[in-house]
Design an enzyme around this catalytic site. Structure first.
Site: not given
Lengths: 625, 660
Positions: A103, A142, A385
């Protein structure tokens, strides 16, 4: 489970009282420890790792999630044997901690829009990575902010002057040893979020950062030393991973909603409020019809989603078997179905958790209830997702395609097979749903038919509107956009039907009569409540009459009273331990008020009897005025 | 300014400045508001830039500092506590300040205290010699006031009340400013004289020393711990053990315990509830509608800047603005319409309450039941609607919506608290329903009923006359549909209630069995009145600068979205046919495309400064990504070296092999 719970190394102070930085530190501490213990106990099976991890972190995110969940698996599936030799063992041994950087600031769900570039330089046999714009900065991965020293970066590959689309590259980002960012790399934490305090979601900006040619993951596509691009054979395989992750989200929806229901229902059995009858003691709030109406349909939903999650997982495993034998025929439907179910269940669970929190009044708002935490941890799944609306439209695309097949005389199979019935109906001028369905409101099987009729009606209506738009306008895309509200409705109805169907099918598999009886009540409640919340569709489609709607509404309320005596037992069956629930209100022993007082005393604001703000601000003010 | 936003502003169909002035109640109000906001924003003490990075302790301290500083600032600027400026100040602060309960403390003394009490306490409070709070809610009881368990026993010998928390569930819990700041609080307790209970009454209790701020003898007080938001507020707990206060500390405008223990009452007991009733309405503007307006501003501006996918895949054009997707419009534009609808209903409610307040001061309590029903129902409907609206905006911003820097999470967690405080929403809907059922019975019996419910006695029409989708842009058509639905939902609940009672079910049990339906009927009533008021407001506007036209569109959208979302209620009993429902849907979707063109100007008209939005996504200039990146770099997680690396990661990275 007991392994973890009884291990003193995994204990810590109540997270609610810790700052973000402290929570990150605790999570890292536990993750490091967890890795050691996994090795110590010799646990290597992915399923077992998942459970071990979820007990260590009590279902919360942790900084190594992406390393374990994305970095390692991607190496396994997309790296060449040579690359696995170089990276896998160091990563397995955590000399390399990796994340998965897809992303960007400007693009999420729409992957083709990603802007990061990897340009091949044959002179040095290197790729040059760049973040050419602000919007192209990698954002959200993350573990990227503070933890990782490597990342798998998705970038547009340029070689021999041509763009070859998105490919994955292994990029070292921090110096081994010092953990300082490498020259050409800007990396950091994206700041505080709604929840996920222990996760260092990060940003990554690359300026002419060079990596060797061998760092492109080349099991499928390849760039040869001279810059020649070799195309991959099949790109449908990536569907499999997506289906898998979405099936996990469906299961997550069930679990998170079950936790919220457990807390709200136990609390409602302990809380007394007001009076039903003048002069009598205050009743448990669970005896109020409005409270039952808030909570019991959610309880039924939690059970429904459990069964749906299990179904998808089983189907996935079954189909994966087929895939490895080269049979991909069922994959498109499963892919389309899981997209919609991911959206449907996460939206519903998201709203349901909030409803549970609201049902706990003011105390639900306190972090000691555990409900705010469940909510903030769960709610991003509506977006990650695959953003839910986009997911619903993917399912709709499949529905429309199936519908078109039926119209052109082909038969369709699987969950959409009800569309086959439309072809026989088309001779008649009226809409399919005008066909009278005799609905027996106490029979789940009959309710499945009602949901089926509604789905058929909405799919057909959406398709008709799409055609009408096509006749009016120039482009397919405009027509699709102008029908998308209808299309989302059709997808929702389809998913709703699938869930009612799966829940109903489950009933016959339950052998214990008492369990079957109570599950049948929940199944009926789930189906009937869904009708009463969507009466418009059922009335307009002519599936139910006014009188039947009345009966449905009445029956829902009767079922509330029927389920009431079993309500606490039904949440006890979810079997969440107190320390896993993390809720003062949801304690198994119901000892709420004393515990809440004890909890509050530990609040950071209570550390001193007189807060320093008094001396710094309040006292001078009083003196001056 | 980002060209994507600039282009949106060029095509506005109306004058933004003109609309802002209408919302403010006149151009001179807009000027004053901007001047005040300017004065506050230029002062770094009021900057909220770091708030997302701060801990609970830091936020509390900053809020106290602001509260204290504000007093100084007000003196400097010559703003008074009752002046028109205060509203603007609090609008800008949006609650991020301490000592707000001090104002409630003063208000309850003004409303519930005798002249003598007002003369004694108000000057002290005005000069902040004491800091007040308002302690009603207990650990075990919130909305249901009669259930409170704190006791105040009158001791004739010493002419004192003895206050006690007899058990743990009776502890005061939640009152703002009480955990750390307050020196005094208004405690609601069951009054006992000579062993007889007289119900819940308010008492002024000192809880902390005025010298060293330590708790007074018999008082246990502290902060209740972290919540979903309001980290800056020290919501507190309070336990009282034989705390004695003088007889004069019972607030006695309407009732009093005399020295010999005689209990006298003058006026209706209902007056105790008027404060609460008025508070319910007073929170709507700043604490409920404003967050929705801000959320809309952020989400709409961001949606005009964010581009995602191409609408036409192979064309050379840019990716489309997400605001051009119908599904995105369907999420955001109804929220925008609702924000306007609620702004107007709020004005209406304030007018109603101001006149009601005059009457009550004159000890005429006739309008109280209707005001009470209004305040309950609208508080419940508006808070519920705005909460879900803010969440829709949050989720419409994709991943970035979840960053605190978007401003949306804190707007959401703040507005959702309003569903619970000042009365839990379901309970409130049922209070309105009780009023409606009474009126319905009275109407059926031909008795006079309050003006807001006269529609209940209107005759039953046959069917909706609409034939074309344009007919649904006629307010008379949709208002009638709302009216019919509201009447039907209420009359069927009334019939069911009646039926149950006649068939021998006890009254309270019959009521409980109908509550799901009754709550729904009450909501439909409020929804109808909101539509009706929106229509009336639009009619009163002139079409100067295109204002009336765009407001009419929003009004239509609000009304049709309500029908579309509750289709079953309108289809049931055939007032609308299935074919008509298709027309409603068509008209509703057409409106989305129309209002889309003015979406950015419509949020610009709310006129929030960037500093008050405090959002990386919603700033006026639309430089979303730049701002997000620069702001994130200031996060403490990037400024300090995390101890986690040296303590845990380094050993993990370097020593694992040897340990394995």
């Amino acid at each position: 489970e007991a392994l973890v719970i009884n291990d003193p190394d995994f204990q810590h102070e109540d997270l609610n009282f810790l700052s973000r930085s402290q929570r990150y530190e605790q999570a890292i501490r536990k993750s490091a420890l967890m890795v050691m213990k996994l090795r110590e106990y010799g646990i290597a099976d992915p399923e077992e790792i998942y459970w071990f991890k979820s007990f260590v972190h009590r279902g919360r995110p942790e900084p190594l999630d992406l390393h374990l969940g994305m970095f390692l698996p991607t190496l396994l599936t997309q790296a060449t044997p040579e690359q696995q030799n170089r990276f896998f063992m160091p990563a397995w041994n955590l000399e390399i901690i990796g994340t998965y950087a897809q992303t960007e600031m400007g693009h999420g769900t729409h992957l083709r829009g990603l802007e990061t570039t990897a340009t091949y330089d044959p002179a040095t046999q290197e790729f040059i990575l760049n973040s050419p714009t602000v919007t192209s900065i990698k954002w959200w991965p993350g573990g990227l902010g503070k933890t990782s020293n490597h990342a798998i970066v998705l970038a547009q590959l340029y070689t021999q002057g041509q763009c070859k689309g998105l490919h994955a590259f292994i990029v070292p980002i921090r110096q081994l040893g010092t953990h300082e960012p490498l020259p050409g790399i800007t990396v950091g934490d994206i700041g505080p979020k709604f929840g996920y305090d222990e996760m260092d979601n990060g940003y990554l900006k690359m300026d002419n950062f060079r990596i060797p040619r061998e760092n492109m993951l080349m099991k499928y596509a390849q760039v040869e030393p001279d810059g020649t691009y070799v195309k991959p054979l099949n790109d449908k395989l990536t569907y499999g991973t997506m289906v898998f992750i979405r099936s996990i989200i469906v299961g997550d929806s069930a679990r998170s909603l079950s936790r919220a229901c457990t807390i709200a229902i136990r609390y409602s059995a302990v809380r007394h409020q007001s009076e039903l009858k003048a002069g009598e003691p205050e009743p448990q709030i669970l005896d109020y019809q409005t409270q039952q109406y808030k909570l019991f349909p959610l309880l039924a939903t939690a059970y429904a989603f459990h069964f749906v999650g299990a179904y998808i997982k089983d189907t996935y495993h079954r189909i994966s078997g087929d895939i490895s034998e080269g049979d991909l025929s069922e994959l498109p439907e499963l892919h389309a179905l899981t997209a919609g179910l991911k959206a449907f269940t996460s939206w519903t669970a998201n709203a349901g958790i909030e409803e549970c929190r609201m049902a706990c009044g003011g105390h639900g708002y306190s972090r000691c209830s555990g409900l705010p935490d469940i909510y903030v941890t769960f709610t991003p799944s509506c977006t990650y997702e695959g953003e839910n609306t986009v997911m619903m439209l993917q399912t709709a695309r499949f529905l429309v395609k199936s519908y078109t097949q039926v119209i052109s005389g082909q038969r369709v199979t699987g969950m959409v097979s009800y569309l086959n019935d439309l072809s026989t109906q088309r001779i008649q001028p009226q809409r399919v749903a005008a066909r009278p369905v005799t609905v027996r409101i106490n029979d789940p099987v009959s309710l499945v038919e009602a949901y089926k009729a509604r789905a058929a009606w909405l799919v057909e209506a959406a398709e008709k509107n799409l055609q009408a738009e096509l006749n009016h306008r120039k482009s397919k895309e405009d027509a699709w956009n102008r029908t998308s509200v209808d299309l989302v409705r059709a997808s929702e109805a389809h998913c709703h039907y699938v869930i009612v169907k799966l829940f109903t099918a489950k009933l016959s598999e339950i052998s214990n009569a008492a369990v079957r009886a109570v599950m049948t009540e929940l199944c009926l409640l789930y189906a009937l409540y869904g009708i009463s919340k969507n009466t418009g569709d059922f009335l307009q489609a002519g599936i139910l009459t006014d009188t039947q709607i009345n009966q449905v509404n009445q029956r829902v309320k009767e079922l509330l009273a029927v389920i009431r005596p079993n309500a606490v037992a039904l949440v006890d069956s979810f079997d969440f331990r107190d320390d896993h629930l993390g809720s003062v209100l949801g304690r198994y022993d119901g000892n709420i008020y004393e515990t809440m007082f004890e909890w509050a005393k530990k609040s950071p604001l209570n550390r001193t009897e007189v807060h320093e703000s008094f001396h710094k601000h309040l006292k001078p003010m009083q003196a001056k005025l | 300014v980002n060209p994507d936003l600039a282009s949106e502003r060029l095509t506005a169909s109306f004058s933004v400045e003109e609309l802002t002035a209408r919302l403010d109640g006149g151009a001179e109000h807009t000027r004053m508001r901007r001047a005040i906001v300017g004065a506050i924003e230029s002062d770094p003490v009021f900057s909220r830039e770091n708030q997302y990075f701060q801990s609970q302790n830091e936020r509390y301290e900053a809020a106290v500092r602001r509260a204290v500083y504000l007093q100084k600032k007000m003196r400097e600027m010559g703003w008074t506590e009752n002046g028109p400026e205060v509203k603007c100040i609090y609008r800008w602060l949006s609650g991020d300040i301490a000592l707000l309960l001090h104002r409630i403390f003063m208000r309850s003394i003004s409303v519930l205290g005798s002249e003598k009490q007002v003369a004694k306490w108000i000057p002290l409070a005005t000069d902040y010699q004491i800091i007040g709070s308002y302690a009603q809610t207990e650990l075990g009881h919130g909305t249901y006031l009669q259930g409170l368990e704190t006791t105040a026993i009158f001791d004739i010998a010493t002419q004192e009340f003895i206050l006690n928390t007899p058990k743990i569930s009776a502890m005061k819990w939640w009152p703002g400013d009480m955990g750390r700041s307050a020196t005094h609080t208004v405690v609601f307790a069951q009054l006992y004289v000579h062993g007889k209970c007289y119900g819940v009454h308010p008492f002024i209790v000192q809880i902390r020393s005025l010298q060293d701020h330590l708790p007074c003898p018999g008082v246990t007080v502290g902060d209740i711990g972290p919540k979903m938001n309001f980290e800056h507020v020290d919501n507190g707990y309070l336990m009282l053990q034989n705390v004695r206060i003088p007889r004069e500390n019972m607030l006695s405008k309407f009732c009093e315990v005399q020295p010999d223990g005689t209990y006298v009452r003058w006026g209706s007991q209902k007056i105790n509830y008027f404060t609460m009733t008025a508070v319910r309405i007073s929170i709507l503007s700043e604490e409920v509608i404003l967050p929705l307006m801000k959320a809309c501003t952020i989400a709409v501006r961001y949606s005009a800047v964010r581009r995602q996918s191409k609408l036409k895949p192979f064309s050379g054009e840019q990716e489309a603005k997400i605001l051009d997707y119908q599904t995105q419009q369907q999420k955001l534009l109804p929220q925008l319409a609702a924000a306007y609808a609620f702004h107007f209903i709020n004005i209406y409610l304030h007018e109603l309450f101001n006149s009601g307040y005059q009457e009550i001061q004159g000890r005429n309590f006739d309008s109280l039941p209707e005001l009470h029903a209004f305040s309950s129902g609208f508080k419940a409907m508006v808070t519920q609607y705005c909460t879900s609206g803010v969440e829709i905006c949050l989720r419409a911003c994709g991943g970035h919506g979840y960053s605190l820097l978007s401003g949306l999470p804190s707007l959401y967690t703040k507005v959702l608290a309003s569903c619970i405080y000042e009365g839990e929403n379901t309970v409130l809907f049922l209070q309105t329903a009780r009023f409606l059922i009474k009126c319905f019975k009275a109407a059926s019996a031909g008795q006079p009923i309050p003006p807001s419910v006269t529609y209940l006695s209107s005759t039953k029409p046959r069917e909706c006359p609409a034939k074309d989708k344009l007919d649904f842009l006629n307010p008379d058509i949709y208002m009638k549909a709302y009216e019919q639905t509201a009447i039907r939902l209420l009359s069927s609940s009334a019939a069911k209630l009646q039926h149950l009672i006649l068939s021998g079910v006890e009254k309270h049990e019959a009521w409980n069995q109908c509550t799901v339906q009754l709550a729904k009927a009450a909501k439909a009533h409020c929804h109808y009145l909101t539509v009706k008021n929106f229509v009336a407001t639009v009619e009163k506007l002139d079409n100067k600068a295109g204002i009336q036209k765009i407001m009419k569109h929003l009004c239509d959208l609000f009304a049709l979205h309500g029908i579309f979302s509750n289709a079953g209620d309108f289809l049931y009993d055939g007032y609308l046919s299935g074919a008509q429902m298709d027309l409603v849907t068509a008209s509703y979707l057409d409106l989305l495309a129309v209002i889309r063109k003015d979406a950015v100007p419509l949020v610009d008209a709310f006129d929030f400064t960037d500093k008050s939005l405090n959002s990386a996504l919603g700033a006026y200039d639309g430089q979303v990504y730049q701002r997000l990146y620069e702001w994130a770099q200031k996060s403490p997680s990037n400024l300090q070296v995390s101890p986690a690396y040296a303590k845990y990661l380094k050993p993990l990275l370097q020593n694992t092999l040897s340990k394995l």
